[in-house]
Design a protein around this motif. Sequence first.
Motif, PDB file in Angstrom:
ATOM      1  N   LEU A 144       0.866  -1.117   0.210  1.00 23.46           N
ATOM      2  CA  LEU A 144      -0.224   0.462  -0.031  1.00 23.46           C
ATOM      3  C   LEU A 144       1.008   1.101  -0.107  1.00 23.46           C
ATOM      4  CD1 LEU A 144      -2.829  -1.220   2.436  1.00 23.46           C
ATOM      5  CD2 LEU A 144      -3.620  -0.781   0.683  1.00 23.46           C
ATOM      6  N   SER A 145       2.153   1.327   0.835  1.00 21.52           N
ATOM      7  CA  SER A 145       2.713   2.412   0.879  1.00 21.52           C
ATOM      8  C   SER A 145       3.752   2.973  -0.312  1.00 21.52           C
ATOM      9  CB  SER A 145       4.236   1.676   1.849  1.00 21.52           C
ATOM     10  OG  SER A 145       3.374   2.529   3.363  1.00 21.52           O
ATOM     11  N   LYS A 146       3.549   1.505  -1.201  1.00 21.27           N
ATOM     12  CA  LYS A 146       4.372   1.860  -2.637  1.00 21.27           C
ATOM     13  C   LYS A 146       3.677   2.655  -3.467  1.00 21.27           C
ATOM     14  CE  LYS A 146       7.454  -2.078  -2.557  1.00 21.27           C
ATOM     15  NZ  LYS A 146       7.932  -3.743  -3.371  1.00 21.27           N
ATOM     16  N   ILE A 147       2.387   1.933  -3.519  1.00 21.66           N
ATOM     17  CA  ILE A 147       0.941   3.019  -4.255  1.00 21.66           C
ATOM     18  C   ILE A 147       1.234   4.212  -3.788  1.00 21.66           C
ATOM     19  CG2 ILE A 147      -0.755   2.618  -4.793  1.00 21.66           C
ATOM     20  CD1 ILE A 147      -0.403  -0.098  -4.992  1.00 21.66           C
ATOM     21  N   TYR A 148       0.911   4.185  -2.417  1.00 24.21           N
ATOM     22  CA  TYR A 148      -0.237   5.716  -2.012  1.00 24.21           C
ATOM     23  C   TYR A 148       0.718   6.441  -1.106  1.00 24.21           C
ATOM     24  CZ  TYR A 148      -4.505   3.070  -3.631  1.00 24.21           C
ATOM     25  OH  TYR A 148      -5.316   2.512  -3.714  1.00 24.21           O
ATOM     26  N   LYS A 149       1.720   5.996  -0.875  1.00 21.45           N
ATOM     27  CA  LYS A 149       3.078   6.789  -0.695  1.00 21.45           C
ATOM     28  C   LYS A 149       1.789   7.595   0.915  1.00 21.45           C
ATOM     29  CE  LYS A 149       5.055   6.863  -4.165  1.00 21.45           C
ATOM     30  NZ  LYS A 149       5.653   5.469  -4.351  1.00 21.45           N
ATOM     31  N   ILE A 150       2.236   6.531   1.651  1.00 20.62           N
ATOM     32  CA  ILE A 150       0.712   6.884   3.590  1.00 20.62           C
ATOM     33  C   ILE A 150       2.143   6.413   4.492  1.00 20.62           C
ATOM     34  CG2 ILE A 150      -1.104   6.216   2.416  1.00 20.62           C
ATOM     35  CD1 ILE A 150      -1.126   3.295   3.542  1.00 20.62           C
ATOM     36  N   ALA A 181      -7.684  -1.138   4.323  1.00 13.67           N
ATOM     37  CA  ALA A 181      -7.827   0.368   3.811  1.00 13.67           C
ATOM     38  C   ALA A 181      -8.412   1.008   3.783  1.00 13.67           C
ATOM     39  CB  ALA A 181      -8.745  -0.532   2.572  1.00 13.67           C
ATOM     40  N   HIS A 182      -9.018   1.326   5.479  1.00 12.84           N
ATOM     41  CA  HIS A 182      -9.890   1.841   5.890  1.00 12.84           C
ATOM     42  C   HIS A 182      -9.078   3.514   6.480  1.00 12.84           C
ATOM     43  CE1 HIS A 182     -14.186   0.861   5.909  1.00 12.84           C
ATOM     44  NE2 HIS A 182     -13.506   0.183   6.682  1.00 12.84           N
ATOM     45  N   ILE A 183      -7.189   2.561   6.417  1.00 13.30           N
ATOM     46  CA  ILE A 183      -6.843   3.412   7.394  1.00 13.30           C
ATOM     47  C   ILE A 183      -6.421   4.378   6.359  1.00 13.30           C
ATOM     48  CG2 ILE A 183      -4.746   4.077   8.185  1.00 13.30           C
ATOM     49  CD1 ILE A 183      -7.287   3.215  10.458  1.00 13.30           C
ATOM     50  N   VAL A 184      -6.045   4.555   4.893  1.00 14.82           N
ATOM     51  CA  VAL A 184      -6.004   4.450   3.769  1.00 14.82           C
ATOM     52  C   VAL A 184      -6.954   5.699   3.040  1.00 14.82           C
ATOM     53  CG1 VAL A 184      -4.446   3.810   1.513  1.00 14.82           C
ATOM     54  CG2 VAL A 184      -4.530   2.497   2.907  1.00 14.82           C
ATOM     55  N   GLN A 185      -7.621   4.964   3.737  1.00 12.87           N
ATOM     56  CA  GLN A 185      -8.692   5.793   2.795  1.00 12.87           C
ATOM     57  C   GLN A 185      -8.646   7.276   3.120  1.00 12.87           C
ATOM     58  OE1 GLN A 185     -12.683   4.555   2.850  1.00 12.87           O
ATOM     59  NE2 GLN A 185     -13.636   6.741   2.570  1.00 12.87           N
ATOM     60  N   TYR A 186      -8.637   7.519   4.894  1.00 12.10           N
ATOM     61  CA  TYR A 186      -8.643   8.619   6.021  1.00 12.10           C
ATOM     62  C   TYR A 186      -7.683   9.374   5.204  1.00 12.10           C
ATOM     63  CZ  TYR A 186      -7.978  11.356   9.228  1.00 12.10           C
ATOM     64  OH  TYR A 186      -8.168  12.677   9.679  1.00 12.10           O
ATOM     65  N   LYS A 187      -5.993   8.987   4.844  1.00 10.31           N
ATOM     66  CA  LYS A 187      -5.099   9.714   5.128  1.00 10.31           C
ATOM     67  C   LYS A 187      -4.883  10.085   2.794  1.00 10.31           C
ATOM     68  CE  LYS A 187      -1.344   7.687   6.449  1.00 10.31           C
ATOM     69  NZ  LYS A 187      -0.485   8.831   7.161  1.00 10.31           N
ATOM     70  N   VAL A 188      -5.450   9.817   2.095  1.00  7.83           N
ATOM     71  CA  VAL A 188      -5.600   9.829   1.364  1.00  7.83           C
ATOM     72  C   VAL A 188      -7.016  10.647   0.416  1.00  7.83           C
ATOM     73  CG1 VAL A 188      -4.933   8.410  -1.795  1.00  7.83           C
ATOM     74  CG2 VAL A 188      -4.285   7.880   0.496  1.00  7.83           C
ATOM     75  N   GLY A 240     -17.354   3.764   0.290  1.00  5.94           N
ATOM     76  CA  GLY A 240     -17.594   4.816  -1.383  1.00  5.94           C
ATOM     77  C   GLY A 240     -16.628   3.790  -1.826  1.00  5.94           C
ATOM     78  N   PRO A 241     -16.915   4.735  -3.196  1.00 10.08           N
ATOM     79  CA  PRO A 241     -15.828   4.346  -4.796  1.00 10.08           C
ATOM     80  C   PRO A 241     -14.433   4.495  -3.770  1.00 10.08           C
ATOM     81  CG  PRO A 241     -16.736   6.756  -4.335  1.00 10.08           C
ATOM     82  CD  PRO A 241     -17.582   6.377  -2.960  1.00 10.08           C
ATOM     83  N   GLU A 242     -14.401   5.700  -3.588  1.00  8.73           N
ATOM     84  CA  GLU A 242     -12.898   5.512  -3.148  1.00  8.73           C
ATOM     85  C   GLU A 242     -12.237   4.458  -2.112  1.00  8.73           C
ATOM     86  OE1 GLU A 242     -14.617  10.045  -2.386  1.00  8.73           O
ATOM     87  OE2 GLU A 242     -14.526   7.819  -1.631  1.00  8.73           O
ATOM     88  N   PHE A 243     -12.928   3.785  -1.164  1.00  8.38           N
ATOM     89  CA  PHE A 243     -12.610   2.617  -0.250  1.00  8.38           C
ATOM     90  C   PHE A 243     -12.679   0.972  -1.675  1.00  8.38           C
ATOM     91  CE2 PHE A 243     -13.623  -1.238   1.310  1.00  8.38           C
ATOM     92  CZ  PHE A 243     -13.458  -1.783   2.736  1.00  8.38           C
ATOM     93  N   ARG A 244     -12.997   1.187  -2.309  1.00 11.83           N
ATOM     94  CA  ARG A 244     -13.738  -0.026  -2.990  1.00 11.83           C
ATOM     95  C   ARG A 244     -12.319   0.381  -4.030  1.00 11.83           C
ATOM     96  NH1 ARG A 244     -18.967   1.653  -2.795  1.00 11.83           N
ATOM     97  NH2 ARG A 244     -18.973   2.845  -4.990  1.00 11.83           N
TER      98      ARG A 244
END
Length: 112
Positions: A23-29, A76-83, A92-96
């Motif tokens: 996830l970090s490689k994709i989203y830089k989180i 994914a919920h944590i990523v969604q909140y950060k991104v 929603g769509p971001e989570f999916r």
Amino acid sequence: MSKSNQELIKEITATCNLFWEELSKIYKIGSIPAISFNNNKSPVAGYAYRWEKRVEFNLRFAEEQDFETTIMHELAHIVQYKVYPFAKQAHGPEFRSIMQTMGFSDRTYHSY
């Protein structure tokens, strides 16, 4: 034969680390969220505390066949909140999109 709680905790933690690395490689989180565990009678297999940047897993469900999906779901919920901090829906769509990007089903609930 059932695994011990210590074995389950070790496996879940390793899976979280592996998924978060991808996830970090994709989203830089940044750094992985804190991981905690419970073993209660709740029907909930996992929960993301986005404000605390922490995920929690119920060990009662940890040996289910697709528990990796639960792990990814909470991360994914944590990523969604950060991104996407202004996302209007938890599933929603971001989570999916995050779930699909990682190769997981974007369904929002499980039935163990």
